[in-house]
Motif scaffolding. Structure first.
Motif, mmCIF file in Angstrom:
data_model
loop_
_atom_site.group_PDB
_atom_site.id
_atom_site.type_symbol
_atom_site.label_atom_id
_atom_site.label_comp_id
_atom_site.label_asym_id
_atom_site.label_seq_id
_atom_site.Cartn_x
_atom_site.Cartn_y
_atom_site.Cartn_z
ATOM 1 N N UNK A 83 0.908 -1.226 0.088
ATOM 2 C CA UNK A 83 0.463 0.091 -0.299
ATOM 3 C C UNK A 83 1.193 1.401 -0.289
ATOM 4 N N UNK A 84 0.109 2.503 -0.762
ATOM 5 C CA UNK A 84 1.229 3.708 -0.815
ATOM 6 C C UNK A 84 0.284 4.087 -0.402
ATOM 7 N N UNK A 85 0.626 5.476 0.465
ATOM 8 C CA UNK A 85 0.019 6.811 1.318
ATOM 9 C C UNK A 85 0.884 8.089 1.065
ATOM 10 N N UNK A 86 0.704 8.963 0.108
ATOM 11 C CA UNK A 86 1.311 9.876 -0.991
ATOM 12 C C UNK A 86 0.276 10.801 -1.409
ATOM 13 N N UNK A 87 0.154 11.357 -2.136
ATOM 14 C CA UNK A 87 1.034 12.697 -1.185
ATOM 15 C C UNK A 87 0.997 13.810 -0.150
ATOM 16 N N UNK A 88 1.695 14.258 0.939
ATOM 17 C CA UNK A 88 1.151 14.555 1.670
ATOM 18 C C UNK A 88 2.154 15.875 2.045
ATOM 19 N N UNK A 89 1.580 17.137 2.318
ATOM 20 C CA UNK A 89 2.466 18.202 3.058
ATOM 21 C C UNK A 89 1.773 18.831 4.050
#
Length: 78
Positions: free
Chosen positions: A12-18
């Protein structure tokens, strides 16, 4: 302060965060993550650079501090 806690399934991928103002703290107590950090902050000496890290046990159990304004994402690799 805050320490981010999340369960992530393998692949699983968790992106993009800022975060614009908050410093993000992240630790990986179980398993292993591949973390990608991108800097697009104007005036930054590292603008345009991409950093890839692997975090988790046994050799990279630490707290990662991500300053405000950086984009980041991660994937479970174990």
């Amino acid at each position: 302060g805050e320490c981010y806690f999340s369960e992530v399934l393998p692949g699983a991928i968790k992106a993009w965060k800022r975060h614009r103002a908050q410093t993000q703290n992240l630790a990986v107590p179980i398993g292993r993550l591949r973390m990608v950090i991108h800097d697009d902050r104007e005036g930054s000496a590292t603008r345009g650079q991409l950093q890839v890290l692997e975090l988790g046990r046994p050799d990279a159990y630490l707290r990662l501090r991500i300053p405000p304004g950086l984009w980041y994402g991660f994937s479970c690799i174990v």
